[in-house]
Each structure stands twice: as C-alpha cells, then as structure tokens.
Design an enzyme around this catalytic site. Structure first.
Site, PDB file in Angstrom:
ATOM      1  N   ARG A  91     -25.569  20.905   2.607  1.00 56.03           N
ATOM      2  CA  ARG A  91     -24.456  20.079   2.224  1.00 56.03           C
ATOM      3  C   ARG A  91     -24.475  18.565   2.722  1.00 56.03           C
ATOM      4  NH1 ARG A  91     -17.703  21.589   2.063  1.00 56.03           N
ATOM      5  NH2 ARG A  91     -17.198  19.426   1.148  1.00 56.03           N
ATOM      6  N   GLU A 107     -21.188  22.714   6.080  1.00 58.05           N
ATOM      7  CA  GLU A 107     -22.389  21.577   6.287  1.00 58.05           C
ATOM      8  C   GLU A 107     -23.213  21.965   7.385  1.00 58.05           C
ATOM      9  OE1 GLU A 107     -21.087  17.460   5.182  1.00 58.05           O
ATOM     10  OE2 GLU A 107     -22.169  16.805   6.945  1.00 58.05           O
ATOM     11  N   HIS A 117     -23.874   7.546   2.839  1.00 57.52           N
ATOM     12  CA  HIS A 117     -22.676   7.258   3.593  1.00 57.52           C
ATOM     13  C   HIS A 117     -22.948   6.793   5.052  1.00 57.52           C
ATOM     14  CE1 HIS A 117     -21.273   9.625   0.209  1.00 57.52           C
ATOM     15  NE2 HIS A 117     -20.141   9.612   0.898  1.00 57.52           N
ATOM     16  N   HIS A 169     -20.564   3.858   5.361  1.00 59.43           N
ATOM     17  CA  HIS A 169     -19.243   3.924   6.220  1.00 59.43           C
ATOM     18  C   HIS A 169     -19.234   2.728   7.204  1.00 59.43           C
ATOM     19  CE1 HIS A 169     -18.325   8.413   5.769  1.00 59.43           C
ATOM     20  NE2 HIS A 169     -18.063   7.854   4.871  1.00 59.43           N
ATOM     21  N   ASN A 200     -23.999  13.244   1.698  1.00 53.99           N
ATOM     22  CA  ASN A 200     -23.660  12.156   2.330  1.00 53.99           C
ATOM     23  C   ASN A 200     -24.891  11.033   2.336  1.00 53.99           C
ATOM     24  OD1 ASN A 200     -21.688  13.401   3.869  1.00 53.99           O
ATOM     25  ND2 ASN A 200     -23.218  14.210   5.308  1.00 53.99           N
ATOM     26  N   LYS A 233     -13.169  19.662   2.147  1.00 55.18           N
ATOM     27  CA  LYS A 233     -13.074  18.641   3.536  1.00 55.18           C
ATOM     28  C   LYS A 233     -11.854  17.734   3.316  1.00 55.18           C
ATOM     29  CE  LYS A 233     -18.009  17.549   4.369  1.00 55.18           C
ATOM     30  NZ  LYS A 233     -19.033  16.399   4.643  1.00 55.18           N
ATOM     31  N   HIS A 292     -14.363   2.444  -0.978  1.00 56.01           N
ATOM     32  CA  HIS A 292     -15.302   3.590  -0.502  1.00 56.01           C
ATOM     33  C   HIS A 292     -16.568   3.795  -1.275  1.00 56.01           C
ATOM     34  CE1 HIS A 292     -16.645   7.301   1.439  1.00 56.01           C
ATOM     35  NE2 HIS A 292     -16.436   7.846   0.216  1.00 56.01           N
ATOM     36  N   ARG A 310       0.540  26.397   9.971  1.00 56.35           N
ATOM     37  CA  ARG A 310      -0.994  27.063  10.108  1.00 56.35           C
ATOM     38  C   ARG A 310      -1.697  27.360   8.975  1.00 56.35           C
ATOM     39  NH1 ARG A 310       1.914  29.600  14.479  1.00 56.35           N
ATOM     40  NH2 ARG A 310       1.552  28.577  16.322  1.00 56.35           N
ATOM     41  N   GLU A 337     -20.478   7.694  -6.715  1.00 56.41           N
ATOM     42  CA  GLU A 337     -20.473   9.197  -6.577  1.00 56.41           C
ATOM     43  C   GLU A 337     -21.198  10.064  -7.709  1.00 56.41           C
ATOM     44  OE1 GLU A 337     -20.123  10.176  -3.452  1.00 56.41           O
ATOM     45  OE2 GLU A 337     -18.271   9.102  -2.522  1.00 56.41           O
TER      46      GLU A 337
HETATM   47  P1  NAD Z   1      -7.935   6.241  -3.378  1.00 55.29           P
HETATM   48  O1  NAD Z   1      -7.381   7.659  -3.343  1.00 55.29           O
HETATM   49  O2  NAD Z   1      -7.138   5.243  -2.661  1.00 55.29           O
HETATM   50  O3  NAD Z   1      -7.306   5.736  -4.662  1.00 55.29           O
HETATM   51  C1  NAD Z   1      -7.937   4.521  -5.146  1.00 55.29           C
HETATM   52  C2  NAD Z   1      -6.827   3.567  -6.060  1.00 55.29           C
HETATM   53  O4  NAD Z   1      -6.364   4.286  -7.187  1.00 55.29           O
HETATM   54  C3  NAD Z   1      -5.659   3.765  -5.026  1.00 55.29           C
HETATM   55  O5  NAD Z   1      -4.703   2.441  -5.056  1.00 55.29           O
HETATM   56  C4  NAD Z   1      -4.674   4.757  -6.158  1.00 55.29           C
HETATM   57  O6  NAD Z   1      -3.222   4.432  -5.849  1.00 55.29           O
HETATM   58  C5  NAD Z   1      -5.159   4.446  -7.390  1.00 55.29           C
HETATM   59  N1  NAD Z   1      -5.046   5.427  -8.451  1.00 55.29           N
HETATM   60  C6  NAD Z   1      -5.560   6.860  -8.188  1.00 55.29           C
HETATM   61  N2  NAD Z   1      -5.545   7.308  -9.497  1.00 55.29           N
HETATM   62  C7  NAD Z   1      -5.120   6.520 -10.317  1.00 55.29           C
HETATM   63  C8  NAD Z   1      -4.797   6.508 -11.864  1.00 55.29           C
HETATM   64  N3  NAD Z   1      -5.104   7.825 -12.409  1.00 55.29           N
HETATM   65  N4  NAD Z   1      -4.395   5.321 -12.177  1.00 55.29           N
HETATM   66  C9  NAD Z   1      -4.098   4.328 -11.646  1.00 55.29           C
HETATM   67  N5  NAD Z   1      -4.307   4.146 -10.379  1.00 55.29           N
HETATM   68  C10 NAD Z   1      -4.831   5.214  -9.685  1.00 55.29           C
HETATM   69  O7  NAD Z   1      -9.423   6.165  -3.351  1.00 55.29           O
HETATM   70  P2  NAD Z   1     -10.501   7.114  -3.967  1.00 55.29           P
HETATM   71  O8  NAD Z   1     -11.615   6.325  -4.303  1.00 55.29           O
HETATM   72  O9  NAD Z   1     -10.021   8.067  -5.230  1.00 55.29           O
HETATM   73  O10 NAD Z   1     -10.872   8.034  -2.661  1.00 55.29           O
HETATM   74  C11 NAD Z   1     -11.503   7.427  -1.531  1.00 55.29           C
HETATM   75  C12 NAD Z   1     -11.291   8.356  -0.416  1.00 55.29           C
HETATM   76  O11 NAD Z   1     -11.906   9.521  -0.821  1.00 55.29           O
HETATM   77  C13 NAD Z   1     -11.598   7.828   0.907  1.00 55.29           C
HETATM   78  O12 NAD Z   1     -10.838   7.830   1.811  1.00 55.29           O
HETATM   79  C14 NAD Z   1     -12.840   8.826   1.104  1.00 55.29           C
HETATM   80  O13 NAD Z   1     -13.346   9.133   2.506  1.00 55.29           O
HETATM   81  C15 NAD Z   1     -12.385   9.989   0.753  1.00 55.29           C
HETATM   82  N6  NAD Z   1     -13.561  10.845   0.003  1.00 55.29           N
HETATM   83  C16 NAD Z   1     -13.470  12.467   0.567  1.00 55.29           C
HETATM   84  C17 NAD Z   1     -14.438  13.245   0.244  1.00 55.29           C
HETATM   85  C18 NAD Z   1     -14.132  14.673   0.500  1.00 55.29           C
HETATM   86  O14 NAD Z   1     -15.243  15.380   0.322  1.00 55.29           O
HETATM   87  N7  NAD Z   1     -13.159  15.130   0.971  1.00 55.29           N
HETATM   88  C19 NAD Z   1     -15.438  12.978  -0.656  1.00 55.29           C
HETATM   89  C20 NAD Z   1     -15.603  11.528  -1.204  1.00 55.29           C
HETATM   90  C21 NAD Z   1     -14.614  10.591  -0.558  1.00 55.29           C
HETATM   91  N1  GLY Z   2     -18.465  14.281   0.035  1.00 55.32           N
HETATM   92  C1  GLY Z   2     -19.380  14.954   1.021  1.00 55.32           C
HETATM   93  C2  GLY Z   2     -19.056  16.162   1.035  1.00 55.32           C
HETATM   94  O1  GLY Z   2     -18.029  16.901   0.276  1.00 55.32           O
HETATM   95  O2  GLY Z   2     -19.609  17.176   1.795  1.00 55.32           O
END
Ligand code: NAD
Ligand code: GLY
Length: 381
Positions: free
Chosen positions: A254, A250, A261, A265, A258, A152, A279, A130, A194
């Site tokens: 906030r 949000e 997005h 998306h 997006n 998030k 992404h 939890r 971003e």
């Molecule tokens: P990811 O986590 O898939 O990383 C991208 C690739 O880079 C992967 O293959 C990983 O293994 C590799 N990698 C990561 N760090 C590395 C490093 N230092 N050296 C070599 N390779 C490395 O993708 P991402 O672009 O970081 O994140 C995308 C995700 O984030 C999506 O699912 C998206 O929905 C999410 N997201 C979340 C929020 C939030 O607020 N929670 C905001 C924006 C995006």
């Molecule tokens: N990346 C969108 C949020 O964190 O609200």
C-alpha cells in the site's frame, strides 16, 4: 488496465475485505440513488451528512432529497471548506455535532465532499460512540479516485499532515461523476495528479491511455458518448481496491500509493497548506521529483523520467519547484519536514522510487545526504 467502458451503466468495484468488504459505485447521476442504496444496506438507519460550505451550496439539497425520497431521516454538519477544517478543532466540532444530532450505533455518517471532508468525517465516525458506520460520497476527482477508498481517515497535527487518524473503512462509496461538473478547473487538475499516479506507480498501459485520452477525461461526458472520465475513475478504484484488499494497514504494497507524497507533503507544508499549492499539485510536483531523483540514482532512463514529467506538465500541473508561487523553502526546512514524515525509520528515509513507468517500488534505505544534495540542485535550478 481493463478495456474502456462502452455503456453509461454504473460500474461497481468491490473492496474485498471480508466482513468489512464494501462496494464503490461509479457513474453519472448516482447521487439520486443514495437513499435507496443506504436503505438496502442499513434499513431503518438515520443519517448525518457532513459537508463543507461550498459543497453544501452545490450538492447538499440533492443529497438530502435523495435520502428523503427513501424516507431516511437526516441532519447536517457543515464546516468551513479547506485543509484548516482537517484539524483538532474541526474534529471536535464534527464529533460534538454528531452526538448532538443523536447519531447512534446503527446510524450512518455520510461524508459529502472532497478528501478533507472524507478524512475528517471518517475519523469522527471512527471515534464517536467508539465507531459509527460511514458512507463516502466523494465530490472531487481526487476523492473519487483515491481518498474515499481504503479507510484512511484523520486530521493534521501542527507537526505535519495526517499524523492523527485511524483506519476506518466506509460501508459504501457512491461516486457520482456529475458532481464533478461544478468543481473548479484547478481542483479537477489537482485531482488528476492522483489519476496519473495510478498509471505511474503500477499500470503502464493505463498511463499510455491517459497520455492519449486525458483531454476527454478533463472534458467529461454529459452523455454516454464519452465515458473516458468514468473509465479513468474506475481503473483507479479497481487498482486501489486491489492494493487495499491485499494490504489494508500499509505494511507493504500500500505504501506504493504514496508515490510523490514524501517530497509532496514537505512542499505542501512549506507552502502552509494554502492555495499556493493544493494537495494534488504537491503530489504532482512530488512525483516529478521522485522520477528525477530515481533517474539521478541511475534507476530509470532519463527518457522515462522525461515522459512522466512531460505528461504532468502537459496537463498544467507543477513539476518544478519554480512552479510554486511565493517564497521558496530552503533545503534545511525541506529536510526537517521530510524527517517529520511518517515514512522515516531509524534515521533512514523511505521513498517510493521508480524503475520505469508503472514500476514503482519501496526503498527503505535512502541516505538523507543524497536527498539533500538532490534538493539543493533542484532549488538552484
Ligand atoms: P478538498 O476536500 O479541500 O476539496 C477541494 C475544494 O473543492 C474545496 O474548496 C471544496 O469545497 C471544493 N469542492 C469539493 N467538491 C466540489 C464540487 N463538486 N464542486 C465545487 N467545489 C467542490 O480537497 P481534495 O483535493 O478533495 O482532498 C485533499 C485532501 O485529501 C487532503 O487533505 C489529503 O491529505 C487527503 N487525501 C486523503 C487520502 C486518503 O486515502 N484518505 C488520499 C489522498 C488525499
Ligand atoms: N492515498 C494513500 C492511501 O490510501 O494509502
């Protein structure tokens, strides 16, 4: 935008959320201090590091060594890389592994990776027993400027992205900019979408600075001679920390984060969450479309739209549907995907639109017929 950095000392940005406030430490080489930072925050805690196979190969040993140097006992959970791990199956696997490793309340989960790992490990931390505390150690540009901050967490559903999740804030974010040295160029560029987003949505001065300095941000500085990358990350984190502290759940402001997005998306889903469109690339395309759609509605000047799209294109990001490799989705498919998006209320679509560079706003009353007409024009262009 604050003045560019002058020293290589770590920057610390606080996310002011009362009893759930936390620091984001940003700087080159900070991973070595992870253990000491955690020991100060949670004396006596043990830790489970959740990471993916690629990040493990590059950075897990250094993370484990940093914990061991502070006498912190740690275990590891390694999942396959990529969006497919952000799934029910991935979630189950991480939860079971944390329980098997006897991670208790008072211990810590450490998300070592990009946005996929941060979202997945954070959601598992929110659910196991939890609620366990967790630390974000973002290893992609995207994660350092956006996903590691703000709480998030979640996984994807077969109906769409991020549809299952929880708000669960980390207790610490350690963004070591040296970890980005191993990131493939395409991933760095996708994360830059971003970065540009923060300028485009609310900080025109930062956007101008990016237009002049993006090459230095991409090059990164291995010495304190160029701190452009650290400066860009710090500006984004300050911007996001401010928004999150005012609107954690949000209910308003906030949603500006997006920008790009809703369109993005839909294209990301249409491309099957595959490496046809990462992404961040989808966000870049989505922002270009949001600017074009806003210009079509007469909300901003074509010159501002061209300037925004021109910068994204200059760094090599996709800005037109024809930039996506492979078959194009049709307008019906895109409208279905947009309607599934969580930003739909009573048949009207919510979009983040723009009145200028740095002037995004939330429009809750967008007519789906207008969006369809716009997409049909774009698809035929
Ligand atoms: P990811 O986590 O898939 O990383 C991208 C690739 O880079 C992967 O293959 C990983 O293994 C590799 N990698 C990561 N760090 C590395 C490093 N230092 N050296 C070599 N390779 C490395 O993708 P991402 O672009 O970081 O994140 C995308 C995700 O984030 C999506 O699912 C998206 O929905 C999410 N997201 C979340 C929020 C939030 O607020 N929670 C905001 C924006 C995006
Ligand atoms: N990346 C969108 C949020 O964190 O609200």
């Amino acid at each position: 935008m604050t003045a560019p950095l002058r020293t290589g000392d770590p920057v610390v940005v606080n996310v002011a959320l009362g009893t759930r406030a936390y620091d984001i430490a940003i700087g080159r080489g900070l991973l070595a201090s992870l253990g000491e930072r955690i020991k100060t925050l949670r004396p006596g805690a043990k830790a489970a590091i959740v990471t993916d196979e690629t990040v493990a190969r590059h950075h897990l040993a250094a993370a484990e060594a940093a914990l061991a140097a502070a006498a912190i006992e740690s275990s590891r959970v390694i999942v396959p890389e990529g969006e497919t791990s952000k799934s029910f199956a991935g979630f189950e696997r991480v939860c079971e592994a944390l329980i098997a490793a006897r991670i208790e309340r008072g211990d810590l989960v450490i998300a070592l990776g990009g946005g996929v790992i941060g979202d997945l490990a954070g959601f598992a931390a929110a659910a196991v027993r939890r609620g366990l505390d967790f630390v974000q150690v973002p290893t992609t540009l995207l994660a350092q400027v956006d996903s590691s901050v703000g709480g998030k967490t979640g996984v994807n559903s077969s109906h769409g992205k991020n549809l299952i999740g929880a708000f669960h804030q980390p207790v610490l974010v350690v963004a070591d900019t040296a970890l980005l040295d191993t990131l493939p160029a395409r991933q760095f560029r996708a994360g830059y979408a971003e970065v540009a987003k923060f300028g485009l949505l609310g900080d025109a001065a930062f956007f101008s600075w990016l237009e002049a300095n993006w090459q230095e941000v991409f090059a990164g500085g291995k010495s304190s001679e160029s701190l452009a990358r650290e400066h860009a990350i710090a500006v984004c984190c300050r911007g996001k920390a401010g928004i999150v502290s005012r609107d954690e759940r949000e209910t308003g402001e906030r949603a500006l984060l997006n920008l790009g997005h809703t369109f993005g998306h839909a294209f990301e889903a249409a491309a099957g969450f595959s490496d046809r469109l990462l992404h961040g690339e989808a966000v870049a395309l989505g922002m270009a479309l949001a600017f074009a759609f806003s210009a079509r509605k007469g909300l901003l000047s074509p010159a501002d739209a061209e300037r925004a799209v021109g910068h994204l294109a200059a760094v090599g990001l996709p800005t037109h549907i024809k930039d996506i490799k492979g078959p194009r989705p049709d307008a019906d498919r895109l409208m279905n995907l947009i309607a599934q998006d969580k930003k739909v209320k009573r048949g009207k679509l919510t979009f983040i639109l723009v009145r200028g560079i740095g002037q995004a706003f939330i429009e809750n009353n967008v007519d789906p017929a207008e969006v369809r007409a716009f997409l049909e024009e774009q698809l035929s262009g």
